[in-house]
Design a protein around this motif. Structure first.
Motif, mmCIF file in Angstrom:
data_model
loop_
_atom_site.group_PDB
_atom_site.id
_atom_site.type_symbol
_atom_site.label_atom_id
_atom_site.label_comp_id
_atom_site.label_asym_id
_atom_site.label_seq_id
_atom_site.Cartn_x
_atom_site.Cartn_y
_atom_site.Cartn_z
ATOM 1 N N ASP A 1 0.738 -1.147 -0.055
ATOM 2 C CA ASP A 1 0.118 0.042 0.005
ATOM 3 C C ASP A 1 0.867 1.191 0.020
ATOM 4 O OD1 ASP A 1 -3.043 1.044 0.574
ATOM 5 O OD2 ASP A 1 -1.800 2.142 1.717
ATOM 6 N N PRO A 2 0.473 2.319 -0.829
ATOM 7 C CA PRO A 2 1.393 3.587 -0.782
ATOM 8 C C PRO A 2 1.744 4.037 0.628
ATOM 9 C CG PRO A 2 -0.281 3.273 -2.635
ATOM 10 C CD PRO A 2 -0.585 2.128 -1.812
ATOM 11 N N LEU B 1 2.277 8.683 -4.368
ATOM 12 C CA LEU B 1 2.282 9.131 -6.079
ATOM 13 C C LEU B 1 0.892 9.096 -6.305
ATOM 14 C CD1 LEU B 1 5.228 6.991 -7.338
ATOM 15 C CD2 LEU B 1 4.959 9.597 -7.339
ATOM 16 N N PRO B 2 0.434 9.961 -7.217
ATOM 17 C CA PRO B 2 -0.867 9.961 -7.896
ATOM 18 C C PRO B 2 -1.338 8.370 -8.157
ATOM 19 C CG PRO B 2 0.452 11.714 -8.738
ATOM 20 C CD PRO B 2 1.269 10.833 -8.251
ATOM 21 N N ASN B 3 -2.686 8.394 -8.366
ATOM 22 C CA ASN B 3 -3.494 7.319 -8.746
ATOM 23 C C ASN B 3 -3.008 6.029 -8.161
ATOM 24 O OD1 ASN B 3 -4.754 8.210 -11.196
ATOM 25 N ND2 ASN B 3 -2.626 8.802 -11.797
ATOM 26 N N HIS B 4 -2.639 6.219 -6.636
ATOM 27 C CA HIS B 4 -2.366 5.130 -5.814
ATOM 28 C C HIS B 4 -1.387 3.933 -6.431
ATOM 29 C CE1 HIS B 4 -3.756 3.386 -2.024
ATOM 30 N NE2 HIS B 4 -3.805 2.156 -2.579
ATOM 31 N N CYS B 5 -0.388 4.740 -7.119
ATOM 32 C CA CYS B 5 0.529 3.659 -7.788
ATOM 33 C C CYS B 5 2.163 3.568 -7.161
ATOM 34 C CB CYS B 5 0.742 4.210 -9.159
ATOM 35 S SG CYS B 5 1.903 5.771 -8.927
ATOM 36 N N GLY B 6 2.077 4.046 -5.916
ATOM 37 C CA GLY B 6 3.334 4.080 -4.949
ATOM 38 C C GLY B 6 3.557 5.132 -4.316
ATOM 39 N N ALA B 7 5.129 5.570 -4.221
ATOM 40 C CA ALA B 7 5.385 6.562 -3.414
ATOM 41 C C ALA B 7 6.778 7.365 -3.990
ATOM 42 C CB ALA B 7 5.437 6.048 -1.949
ATOM 43 N N VAL B 8 7.055 8.237 -3.324
ATOM 44 C CA VAL B 8 8.094 9.116 -3.857
ATOM 45 C C VAL B 8 8.757 9.994 -2.726
ATOM 46 C CG1 VAL B 8 6.869 11.146 -4.391
ATOM 47 C CG2 VAL B 8 9.227 10.853 -5.167
ATOM 48 N N ALA B 9 10.028 9.896 -2.749
ATOM 49 C CA ALA B 9 11.021 10.479 -1.835
ATOM 50 C C ALA B 9 11.978 11.301 -2.289
ATOM 51 C CB ALA B 9 11.681 9.172 -1.033
ATOM 52 N N ARG B 10 12.107 12.637 -1.677
ATOM 53 C CA ARG B 10 12.843 13.482 -2.367
ATOM 54 C C ARG B 10 13.948 13.948 -1.293
ATOM 55 N NH1 ARG B 10 11.621 15.409 -7.429
ATOM 56 N NH2 ARG B 10 9.845 16.235 -6.944
ATOM 57 N N VAL B 11 15.111 13.945 -1.644
ATOM 58 C CA VAL B 11 16.386 14.190 -0.722
ATOM 59 C C VAL B 11 16.980 15.467 -1.208
ATOM 60 C CG1 VAL B 11 18.207 13.223 0.500
ATOM 61 C CG2 VAL B 11 16.530 11.752 0.005
ATOM 62 N N LEU B 12 17.410 16.207 -0.197
ATOM 63 C CA LEU B 12 18.318 17.343 -0.323
ATOM 64 C C LEU B 12 19.538 17.504 0.802
ATOM 65 C CD1 LEU B 12 15.782 20.270 -0.658
ATOM 66 C CD2 LEU B 12 16.887 19.335 -2.547
ATOM 67 N N GLY B 13 20.606 17.802 0.270
ATOM 68 C CA GLY B 13 21.566 17.563 1.224
ATOM 69 C C GLY B 13 23.145 18.396 0.531
ATOM 70 N N ALA C 1 17.359 4.224 1.629
ATOM 71 C CA ALA C 1 15.843 4.254 1.124
ATOM 72 C C ALA C 1 15.513 2.977 0.228
ATOM 73 C CB ALA C 1 15.408 5.679 0.636
ATOM 74 N N TRP C 2 16.494 2.898 -0.870
ATOM 75 C CA TRP C 2 16.450 1.881 -1.751
ATOM 76 C C TRP C 2 16.594 0.470 -0.899
ATOM 77 C CZ3 TRP C 2 21.547 -0.232 -4.285
ATOM 78 C CH2 TRP C 2 21.054 -1.313 -5.293
ATOM 79 N N ASN C 3 17.496 0.413 -0.051
ATOM 80 C CA ASN C 3 17.465 -0.837 0.925
ATOM 81 C C ASN C 3 16.487 -1.025 1.674
ATOM 82 O OD1 ASN C 3 19.477 -2.821 2.021
ATOM 83 N ND2 ASN C 3 18.586 -1.879 3.877
ATOM 84 N N ALA C 4 15.669 -0.438 2.349
ATOM 85 C CA ALA C 4 14.464 -0.374 3.054
ATOM 86 C C ALA C 4 13.422 -0.778 1.928
ATOM 87 C CB ALA C 4 13.979 0.895 3.695
ATOM 88 N N ALA C 5 13.296 -0.318 0.739
ATOM 89 C CA ALA C 5 12.389 -0.485 -0.341
ATOM 90 C C ALA C 5 12.598 -2.006 -0.825
ATOM 91 C CB ALA C 5 12.190 0.488 -1.328
ATOM 92 N N ARG C 6 13.573 -2.501 -1.127
ATOM 93 C CA ARG C 6 14.202 -3.748 -1.569
ATOM 94 C C ARG C 6 13.674 -4.721 -0.410
ATOM 95 N NH1 ARG C 6 18.177 -6.920 -4.066
ATOM 96 N NH2 ARG C 6 18.306 -6.307 -6.298
ATOM 97 N N VAL C 7 13.927 -4.529 0.669
ATOM 98 C CA VAL C 7 13.784 -5.710 1.665
ATOM 99 C C VAL C 7 12.330 -5.722 2.005
ATOM 100 C CG1 VAL C 7 13.901 -5.915 4.161
ATOM 101 C CG2 VAL C 7 16.002 -5.000 3.019
ATOM 102 N N ALA C 8 11.501 -4.656 1.919
ATOM 103 C CA ALA C 8 9.921 -4.760 1.806
ATOM 104 C C ALA C 8 9.152 -5.307 0.689
ATOM 105 C CB ALA C 8 9.474 -3.235 2.246
#
Length: 316
Positions: A247-248, A272-284, A297-304
């Motif tokens: 679930d998004p 994200l729109p249309n219930h298709c997922g999520a987005v993260a933005r990172v500034l540094g 973030a990639w690692n956490a998404a991959r594990v899940a």
């Protein structure tokens, strides 16, 4: 469209349509240099990846220098079926008048991680600009990760980049991009002319799920570090996760938790729109801290989503 019918010699094939005014304002003739479309100025890479013998392999390949590809490798012990594809270029980076196009089709049931060999340099331009189009297709049941290394725009760089993904509802796509401020060690910090990036994801029937745009135009008077743009930060990165496997709102919670533990960055996540997922933005402030946050973030998404952690790509 068959390989034989691809209009590779037609400039419309490798030149993005509907370029923004910030870019078309630099559409000058290439006096004194190789013209747009000349040999060595048009990089093409076309791949079809499909399951074969328990692993994903390249079943069709066409390449034209400066873009090229060596044999994919299978380096993830947790996903031995996943092909790791390293897109390479024979030069040091994108220069004025370059036109690159990458088309990668992932057949049903395949798994692929697509990246670059190293960061992509965008050299300064005295005339014209450079473009890159990336078209990815994720068929039913595929897992596709597209995580290129950062873009590094030099002084006077002009780049338009468009990434288009066609994702089946049963596919999982993890898509990321990172923009650095330039060669900071050379005193170049947001002194490029213009960087425009467009990202679009749609269904196979053409339904647009979402579109995202990044436009930084110092030549037109923008201050990229202003409050309305990067807000005093130098590095910006985005991670899109398009999937129906989770679930998004749960993906958003996951991303917020892991990014909240990353020091030195400003990060946010949303559906994200249309219930298709999520987005993260990172500034540094530096590539190192943003890279660390993106990997977390990639690692956490991959594990899940895949049940396995992110592998070490050994790229430094």
């Amino acid at each position: 469209m068959t390989a034989a019918s691809v209009p590779r010699r037609d400039a419309a094939w490798y030149t993005p349509a509907d370029l923004p005014e910030e870019v078309t304002g630099f559409d000058d003739a290439m006096d004194g240099g190789l013209p747009v479309g000349a040999a060595g100025k048009v990089g093409l890479l076309e791949l079809t990846l499909a399951p074969s013998g328990g692993a994903t392999r390249v079943v069709r390949q066409y390449q034209r220098a400066p873009l090229h590809l060596y044999r994919p490798i299978h380096l993830d012990a947790g996903r031995p079926d996943m092909a790791f594809v390293f897109v390479q270029q024979s030069g040091d980076g994108l220069v004025q008048g370059d036109r690159y196009r990458i088309d990668i089709d992932c057949v049903a049931g395949s798994a692929a991680h697509i990246t670059t060999q190293a960061a992509t340099n965008v050299f300064g331009a005295r005339r014209n600009f450079a473009t890159q189009m990336v078209n990815l297709r994720a068929d039913a049941g595929t897992v596709v990760e597209y995580l290129p290394d950062p873009l590094v725009p030099f002084r006077g760089a002009r780049l338009f980049q468009r990434t288009c993904v066609t994702a089946d509802r049963s596919s999982t796509v993890i898509l990321g991009e990172t923009l650095l401020p330039g060669r900071v060690a050379h005193g170049e910090r947001h002194v490029y002319d213009v960087i425009c990036g467009e990202t679009e994801v749609r269904r196979p029937d053409g339904t647009v799920l979402f579109a995202d745009v990044l436009r930084l135009n110092p030549a037109g008077g923008d201050n990229p570090r202003s409050l309305g743009l990067l807000g005093g930060h130098d590095v910006v990165a985005t991670l899109y996760i398009v999937t129906a496997e989770m679930d998004p709102s749960a993906i958003v919670s996951l991303l917020r938790d892991v990014l909240g533990e990353c020091r030195g960055v400003l990060a946010g996540a949303s559906e994200l729109p249309n219930h298709c997922g999520a987005v993260a933005r990172v500034l540094g402030p530096t590539s190192k801290v943003v890279k660390g946050a993106m990997r977390a973030a990639w690692n956490a998404a991959r594990v899940a989503l895949l049940g396995v952690p992110a592998p070490d790509l050994r790229k430094g």
